[in-house]
Enzyme design. Sequence first.
Site, PDB file in Angstrom:
ATOM      1  N   GLN A 111     -16.121  -1.203   0.567  1.00 38.11           N
ATOM      2  CA  GLN A 111     -16.049  -0.229  -0.531  1.00 38.11           C
ATOM      3  C   GLN A 111     -17.339  -0.258  -1.346  1.00 38.11           C
ATOM      4  O   GLN A 111     -17.848   0.783  -1.773  1.00 38.11           O
ATOM      5  CB  GLN A 111     -14.846  -0.502  -1.438  1.00 38.11           C
ATOM      6  CG  GLN A 111     -14.697   0.584  -2.510  1.00 38.11           C
ATOM      7  CD  GLN A 111     -13.406   0.491  -3.297  1.00 38.11           C
ATOM      8  OE1 GLN A 111     -12.372   0.093  -2.771  1.00 38.11           O
ATOM      9  NE2 GLN A 111     -13.461   0.858  -4.562  1.00 38.11           N
ATOM     10  N   HIS A 152      -1.673   9.866  -6.726  1.00 38.95           N
ATOM     11  CA  HIS A 152      -3.110  10.147  -6.556  1.00 38.95           C
ATOM     12  C   HIS A 152      -3.648  11.069  -7.651  1.00 38.95           C
ATOM     13  O   HIS A 152      -4.856  11.214  -7.795  1.00 38.95           O
ATOM     14  CB  HIS A 152      -3.364  10.870  -5.221  1.00 38.95           C
ATOM     15  CG  HIS A 152      -3.119  10.046  -4.004  1.00 38.95           C
ATOM     16  ND1 HIS A 152      -2.049  10.259  -3.161  1.00 38.95           N
ATOM     17  CD2 HIS A 152      -3.819   9.012  -3.472  1.00 38.95           C
ATOM     18  CE1 HIS A 152      -2.103   9.394  -2.155  1.00 38.95           C
ATOM     19  NE2 HIS A 152      -3.156   8.621  -2.325  1.00 38.95           N
ATOM     20  N   LYS A 159       7.948   7.750  -8.039  1.00 43.95           N
ATOM     21  CA  LYS A 159       8.912   7.362  -6.995  1.00 43.95           C
ATOM     22  C   LYS A 159      10.308   7.823  -7.391  1.00 43.95           C
ATOM     23  O   LYS A 159      10.657   7.815  -8.566  1.00 43.95           O
ATOM     24  CB  LYS A 159       8.961   5.838  -6.851  1.00 43.95           C
ATOM     25  CG  LYS A 159       7.670   5.216  -6.356  1.00 43.95           C
ATOM     26  CD  LYS A 159       7.667   5.109  -4.857  1.00 43.95           C
ATOM     27  CE  LYS A 159       6.468   4.284  -4.401  1.00 43.95           C
ATOM     28  NZ  LYS A 159       6.255   4.339  -2.988  1.00 43.95           N
ATOM     29  N   THR A 160      11.098   8.201  -6.397  1.00 44.73           N
ATOM     30  CA  THR A 160      12.524   8.461  -6.624  1.00 44.73           C
ATOM     31  C   THR A 160      13.270   7.653  -5.563  1.00 44.73           C
ATOM     32  O   THR A 160      12.641   6.986  -4.741  1.00 44.73           O
ATOM     33  CB  THR A 160      12.867   9.953  -6.437  1.00 44.73           C
ATOM     34  OG1 THR A 160      12.598  10.289  -5.061  1.00 44.73           O
ATOM     35  CG2 THR A 160      12.050  10.841  -7.352  1.00 44.73           C
ATOM     36  N   ASP A 214      -6.830  -1.006 -11.126  1.00 47.19           N
ATOM     37  CA  ASP A 214      -6.789  -2.096 -10.140  1.00 47.19           C
ATOM     38  C   ASP A 214      -8.029  -2.084  -9.242  1.00 47.19           C
ATOM     39  O   ASP A 214      -8.241  -3.007  -8.457  1.00 47.19           O
ATOM     40  CB  ASP A 214      -5.515  -2.000  -9.283  1.00 47.19           C
ATOM     41  CG  ASP A 214      -5.422  -0.678  -8.508  1.00 47.19           C
ATOM     42  OD1 ASP A 214      -6.094   0.297  -8.899  1.00 47.19           O
ATOM     43  OD2 ASP A 214      -4.673  -0.634  -7.520  1.00 47.19           O
ATOM     44  N   THR A 219      -3.862   7.515   4.372  1.00 48.67           N
ATOM     45  CA  THR A 219      -2.798   6.985   5.239  1.00 48.67           C
ATOM     46  C   THR A 219      -1.695   8.010   5.495  1.00 48.67           C
ATOM     47  O   THR A 219      -0.822   7.773   6.314  1.00 48.67           O
ATOM     48  CB  THR A 219      -2.173   5.702   4.649  1.00 48.67           C
ATOM     49  OG1 THR A 219      -1.969   5.890   3.257  1.00 48.67           O
ATOM     50  CG2 THR A 219      -3.070   4.509   4.846  1.00 48.67           C
ATOM     51  N   ARG A 278      -1.610  -3.401   5.557  1.00 45.80           N
ATOM     52  CA  ARG A 278      -1.004  -2.136   5.966  1.00 45.80           C
ATOM     53  C   ARG A 278      -1.296  -1.852   7.435  1.00 45.80           C
ATOM     54  O   ARG A 278      -2.112  -2.513   8.051  1.00 45.80           O
ATOM     55  CB  ARG A 278      -1.553  -1.010   5.107  1.00 45.80           C
ATOM     56  CG  ARG A 278      -3.027  -0.750   5.368  1.00 45.80           C
ATOM     57  CD  ARG A 278      -3.517   0.393   4.551  1.00 45.80           C
ATOM     58  NE  ARG A 278      -3.217   0.174   3.154  1.00 45.80           N
ATOM     59  CZ  ARG A 278      -3.734   0.885   2.182  1.00 45.80           C
ATOM     60  NH1 ARG A 278      -4.584   1.837   2.458  1.00 45.80           N
ATOM     61  NH2 ARG A 278      -3.433   0.657   0.922  1.00 45.80           N
ATOM     62  N   LYS A 330      -1.650  -5.090  -3.567  1.00 51.06           N
ATOM     63  CA  LYS A 330      -0.762  -5.136  -2.401  1.00 51.06           C
ATOM     64  C   LYS A 330      -0.407  -6.590  -2.094  1.00 51.06           C
ATOM     65  O   LYS A 330      -1.203  -7.487  -2.327  1.00 51.06           O
ATOM     66  CB  LYS A 330      -1.453  -4.538  -1.159  1.00 51.06           C
ATOM     67  CG  LYS A 330      -2.059  -3.163  -1.354  1.00 51.06           C
ATOM     68  CD  LYS A 330      -1.017  -2.072  -1.295  1.00 51.06           C
ATOM     69  CE  LYS A 330      -1.621  -0.683  -1.247  1.00 51.06           C
ATOM     70  NZ  LYS A 330      -2.663  -0.397  -2.178  1.00 51.06           N
ATOM     71  N   HIS A 371       0.221  12.167  -2.895  1.00 52.42           N
ATOM     72  CA  HIS A 371       1.441  12.162  -3.715  1.00 52.42           C
ATOM     73  C   HIS A 371       1.014  12.100  -5.177  1.00 52.42           C
ATOM     74  O   HIS A 371      -0.173  11.983  -5.481  1.00 52.42           O
ATOM     75  CB  HIS A 371       2.392  11.025  -3.320  1.00 52.42           C
ATOM     76  CG  HIS A 371       1.756   9.666  -3.293  1.00 52.42           C
ATOM     77  ND1 HIS A 371       1.412   8.976  -4.445  1.00 52.42           N
ATOM     78  CD2 HIS A 371       1.390   8.871  -2.257  1.00 52.42           C
ATOM     79  CE1 HIS A 371       0.872   7.823  -4.124  1.00 52.42           C
ATOM     80  NE2 HIS A 371       0.839   7.719  -2.804  1.00 52.42           N
ATOM     81  N   LYS A 426       9.104   2.733 -11.493  1.00 52.76           N
ATOM     82  CA  LYS A 426       7.790   3.100 -10.972  1.00 52.76           C
ATOM     83  C   LYS A 426       7.531   4.602 -11.071  1.00 52.76           C
ATOM     84  O   LYS A 426       8.363   5.407 -10.677  1.00 52.76           O
ATOM     85  CB  LYS A 426       7.676   2.636  -9.518  1.00 52.76           C
ATOM     86  CG  LYS A 426       6.246   2.618  -9.054  1.00 52.76           C
ATOM     87  CD  LYS A 426       6.046   1.760  -7.831  1.00 52.76           C
ATOM     88  CE  LYS A 426       4.563   1.848  -7.475  1.00 52.76           C
ATOM     89  NZ  LYS A 426       4.101   1.194  -6.378  1.00 52.76           N
TER      90      LYS A 426
END
Length: 431
Positions: free
Chosen positions: A178, A48, A237-238, A199, A40, A86, A82, A45, A234
């Site tokens: 999948q 991954h 993340k920032t 997950d 996406t 998306r 989720k 990031h 999390k």
Amino acid sequence: MASNFIEEIKWRGMLHDVMPGTEEHLLSGMQSAYVGIDPTADSLHIGHLVSVMLLRHFQLAGHKPFALVGGATGMIGDPSGKSAERNLLDENTLRHNQNAIKEQLSRFLDFKSDADNAAILVNNYDWMKDFSFLDFIRDVGKHITVNYMMAKDSVKKRLSAEAKEGMSFTEFTYQLVQGYDFLHLYQKHNCSLQMGGSDQWGNITTGTEMIRRIAGGKGYALTCPLITKADGTKFGKTEGGNIWLDANRTSPYKFYQYWLNTSDEDAEKYIKIFTFLTKAEIETLAKEHKEAPHLRVLQKRLAEEITVMVHSQEDLDNAIKASEILFGKSTSADLKGLNEKTFLDVFEGVPQAEVAVADIEKGLDMIGALAAKTGFLGSNGEARRELKQNSISVNKEKVKEDYTITASDLINGKYVLLQRGKKNYFVLVVN
């Protein structure tokens, strides 16, 4: 003989769940496994990275890794974890993202060698785009019951009373798409293992079920834990969003700082997951750290290893240099060596004032720079006092009242750094 992949990832804290028989299967010779990556964005990031590290360990153990870019599944959106659907992407965007992701993956996986276990990148859009809906529900859908699909946690959560939105048919069929990927890779590439985050267990086991029912074969499943932080916030993340591997999205300086600022507890966990240091090296570092926690030995080594891996030694050196600008002794030359993005990252949140180019061209006096033209200090009188007390620096070098700021002081042709004492910074932006 391949080395023991399962044993390696177990001591590193990278194993969450594994299907019985997987370890024996992997020890019987070279096998192939894949991890799905969502395309996406045109960069990975750090969220991954765990599954990428799994693939790297898999390759190091003598096996063949497949990185599957989910062009088709990216068009649908995985419901796992989720709460809402998306956005769907077009094919050109997906191809661009795929190429950028492969470039990043090649820093971890060997795609180019002649070895039997060279990594391969595949995109499920290539085999799904010509698969008609009728063919899919006839050849794939009829083998998996709705009862089986409804039993998956990812489906149950979205259909529960607490879920704000229901689940579209598109998302409901995600596990079939999948699962079919796994079947396709099993049949075309003899790929017998799928790996992913915890997950993903439900989606992965749908694939093993298809391999059993449609191909009469045996597929295996392995998941790694979802990475968490000790303080409950999390991972990855920032306030500014994701920590990306692309230097244009997250500068190497910010990337380095993210790892440097991890807590002691997290650093001890992350250094096993995000570096290839040996067990003995990590144990030595952990012991050193316990003896002198204030030196942050674990954090420094973690930040160094992963910054070099994702970026380069040069980027690491620059990130360390940039860090020292705030906290150590540095010179005007060090400041001028920073690129604009890193300079702005280092001094993010520092007050700024705009100054006209004409003022710099004719020479800006220190009273103007500190007070009259900028408001950094409250008054011209305060500016004079601070200059007399030798507490003012321009670009990290002490100056007196007779100093004039000119074009030769500009950092990246645009900025001047003023400082009062050790910690009060101010940036002049020349426009």
